[in-house]
Design an enzyme around this catalytic site. Structure first.
Site, PDB file in Angstrom:
ATOM      1  N   LYS A  78       6.830   2.100  -4.167  1.00 42.31           N
ATOM      2  CA  LYS A  78       5.374   2.145  -3.980  1.00 42.31           C
ATOM      3  C   LYS A  78       4.715   2.842  -5.170  1.00 42.31           C
ATOM      4  O   LYS A  78       5.240   3.826  -5.680  1.00 42.31           O
ATOM      5  CB  LYS A  78       5.059   2.900  -2.687  1.00 42.31           C
ATOM      6  CG  LYS A  78       3.588   2.886  -2.265  1.00 42.31           C
ATOM      7  CD  LYS A  78       3.418   3.618  -0.930  1.00 42.31           C
ATOM      8  CE  LYS A  78       1.977   3.600  -0.439  1.00 42.31           C
ATOM      9  NZ  LYS A  78       1.818   4.332   0.848  1.00 42.31           N
ATOM     10  N   SER A 153      -0.593   1.755   4.576  1.00 37.75           N
ATOM     11  CA  SER A 153      -0.941   1.545   3.182  1.00 37.75           C
ATOM     12  C   SER A 153       0.218   1.037   2.322  1.00 37.75           C
ATOM     13  O   SER A 153      -0.019   0.551   1.225  1.00 37.75           O
ATOM     14  CB  SER A 153      -1.462   2.853   2.571  1.00 37.75           C
ATOM     15  OG  SER A 153      -0.412   3.814   2.520  1.00 37.75           O
ATOM     16  N   SER A 177       1.831   4.719   7.505  1.00 34.86           N
ATOM     17  CA  SER A 177       1.789   3.808   6.355  1.00 34.86           C
ATOM     18  C   SER A 177       3.114   3.166   5.987  1.00 34.86           C
ATOM     19  O   SER A 177       3.145   2.256   5.158  1.00 34.86           O
ATOM     20  CB  SER A 177       1.228   4.536   5.132  1.00 34.86           C
ATOM     21  OG  SER A 177      -0.168   4.648   5.241  1.00 34.86           O
TER      22      SER A 177
END
Lengths: 487, 94
Positions: A78, A153, A177
């Site tokens: 990420k 997210s 997330s």
């Protein structure tokens, strides 16, 4: 042998160790898969193709190393995690040109384990969002249905794994997330206990809530990645110095669920679930019972206060953490500022997106003189009560089970207009972060109505990831496979 | 809890953000709704409850205060919007 990019991390790892395939072949297959699927899915903010190929070749030159548990395995990270010399944008324009001078500890540990970094995953700006539509660059699509969101997210991490672009990804979870996109994308996602994985090199959103964790296509894969990244790190003072059990070995200790007690929180099962989510999760619990688990009803009385508590604490911490973006040492700086203050204000206003600005302002408000006690201190007090709620529930059972989210993945654009509506999507996941407990999402089939994946959420006692993984592993082997997204 | 446009403007200033009049009005409405939702915490009696600021009990972890040079100055400066090769440069203050 299944097609290379359809294999799990554990399968490809074995193929690499046996020299059935080379690291270069695996890497090339993943890069071709990215070329073929990325125009539709848009999971990645950057791809390090040349670096990945070069590393794969040098690994092949020396041959498989049994001491490196992820030798030759291509992974994605990420974009909120620092990667040395590689862009790290946090999905924000303010960090568009930022290249860290060091690796996050979790990234360094993956590299030390022999993994190959393929690219950086898209995300909601600074991890603020539940759909990955809030990236400053582009929205990521759900590989199961390109008209739907992947969750957020860590939606880029979820989508890249579900699309077969890599064998696993790191996500981060502040209020759900990792678990939400894992649920929406039909993969496994783990949020470890707070303090289990070092946060060094993770750009902070809510420092007392954030954890890094693996997102993969099987429970065993997740156990393998967690085993590599878990453990104390002197560079993160909140990382806890307790032994890390052998997660992979733990998986083979159980063939059924006899002797295990699963708590079913009434608050998570009673209201507001879409029928298809209720059905798939209930079927998974029934399967657990057939496999010998005992189920007991438990109460989490304060669940209705969790979202309010969470958003006060998260935005307060965000407003402090994001104060560092001032256009001085890194990140965007406005052109031709009139003076220093003007430079701070304009750089931040130009660099941050709408939701980030809203949360900074809300956070500054709840911390400001006159409101601090009513909001921030009050929320911190309720947080302790919520943790006590979980502690009593987990005295009556080993693991809690419930849905990750009341619905399957929703349509693109459905959640963008009303921020409060979007915050409510986190209803089942955020308490785990407030309490600091480990949680995960396990795919338990496709919804009857939408045909989209449904995730069952498991929550364990602090630092008891092993038991949660064992249960998930047994369930995974005994439930009909959710399968892979058809792209 | 209602929040006025003036309060939003004041907090924006504290946050070092510049909002248009239109955005101030929009935020006042949205934040009022969010704060109204948060006000439900007032229902709970939290007298004598110690606030919990972190799930980890270890508050201060001590280490020896030793100088370490982990990074080269030129590498650190590479990310800066403006430098003179040795320092970060900002608009003149005095």
């Amino acid at each position: 042998m299944p097609e290379l990019t359809q294999m799990t991390l554990s399968e490809v790892r074995k193929a690499l160790a046996d020299k059935t395939v080379s690291a270069a072949q695996v890497t090339q297959a993943a890069l071709l898969r990215i070329d073929a699927t990325e125009p539709k899915v848009k999971a990645l903010l950057s791809v390090q193709a040349e670096e990945a190929r070069a590393l794969a070749e040098s690994l092949d030159a020396t041959g498989p190393d049994p001491a490196k548990p992820l030798w030759g395995v291509p992974l994605v990270v990420k974009d909120v995690l620092a990667t040395k010399g590689v862009p790290t944008t946090c999905g924000s324009k303010i960090l568009e040109n930022f290249r860290p001078v060091y690796d996050a500890t979790a990234v360094a540990r993956l590299k030390d384990a022999g993994a190959i970094l393929l690219g950086k995953a898209n995300m909601d700006e600074f991890a603020m969002g539940s759909t990955t539509e809030n990236s400053a660059y582009f929205a990521t699509k759900n590989p199961w249905d390109l008209d739907r969101v992947p969750g957020g997210s860590s939606g880029g991490s979820g989508a890249t794994v579900a699309a077969g672009q890599c064998y696993g990804a790191l996500g981060t979870d502040t209020g759900g997330s990792i678990r939400l996109p894992a649920s929406f994308c039909g993969i496994v996602g783990i949020k470890p206990t707070y303090g289990r994985v070092s946060r060094f090199g993770m750009v902070a959103y809510g420092s007392s809530l954030d954890q890094i964790g693996p997102m993969t296509r099987s429970v065993e894969d997740a156990a393998r990645m967690l085993a590599v990244i878990a453990g104390h790190d002197e560079r993160d003072s909140t990382s806890v110095n307790v032994p890390v059990p052998d997660y992979v070995a733990a998986l083979s200790e159980r063939a059924d669920l006899k002797g295990l007690t699963i708590g079913l929180p009434a608050e998570y099962w009673d209201k507001g679930l879409s029928p298809e989510v209720a059905e798939a999760c209930a079927a998974a619990v029934k399967k657990a019972e057939e496999l010998g688990a005992k189920t007991v009803p438990v109460k989490l009385n304060l669940s209705q206060y969790a979202i309010a508590t969470y958003y006060i604490i998260a935005v307060a911490e965000a407003s402090s953490n994001l104060a560092r973006f001032d256009g001085v040492r890194y990140g965007h700086r406005t052109s031709a500022p009139e003076n220093l203050l003007d430079m701070y204000v304009k750089s931040r206003t130009e660099g941050f997106g709408d939701e980030v600005q809203r949360r900074i302002i809300l956070g500054t408000y709840v911390l400001s003189s006159g409101y601090y006690d009513a909001y921030y201190r009050k929320a911190a007090q309720v947080r302790r009560l919520i943790r006590q709620d979980f502690e009593s529930a987990l005295k009556e059972c080993d693991v809690l089970a419930g849905p990750v989210c009341p619905t399957t993945a929703f349509k693109v654009g459905q959640m963008t207009s009303d921020p409060l509506q979007m915050y409510l999507m986190d209803i089942f996941t955020i308490s785990t972060n407030l309490a600091g407990l480990p949680g995960m999402s396990l795919p338990v089939g496709l919804g009857r109505e939408t045909g989209m994946p449904v995730g069952l959420q498991l929550t364990g006692r602090a630092f008891d990831e092993a038991r949660m993984l064992q249960m998930a592993h047994v369930l995974e082997k005994n439930l009909p496979p959710t399968g892979l997204a058809k792209l | 809890m209602k929040i006025s446009p003036e309060q939003v403007a004041k907090v924006a200033k504290l946050s070092r953000l510049e909002l248009s009049q239109e955005k101030i009005g929009q935020y006042a409405e949205q934040l009022g709704g969010i704060l109204g939702y948060m006000d439900k915490l007032a229902e709970l009696d939290t007298q004598n409850v110690e606030p919990m600021y972190t799930p980890v009990d270890q508050v201060s972890v001590m280490r020896d205060d030793v100088v370490r040079k982990d990074y080269a100055r030129e590498d650190i400066l590479k990310n800066a919007p403006e430098t003179d090769g040795a320092f970060f440069i900002v608009p003149r203050i005095v």
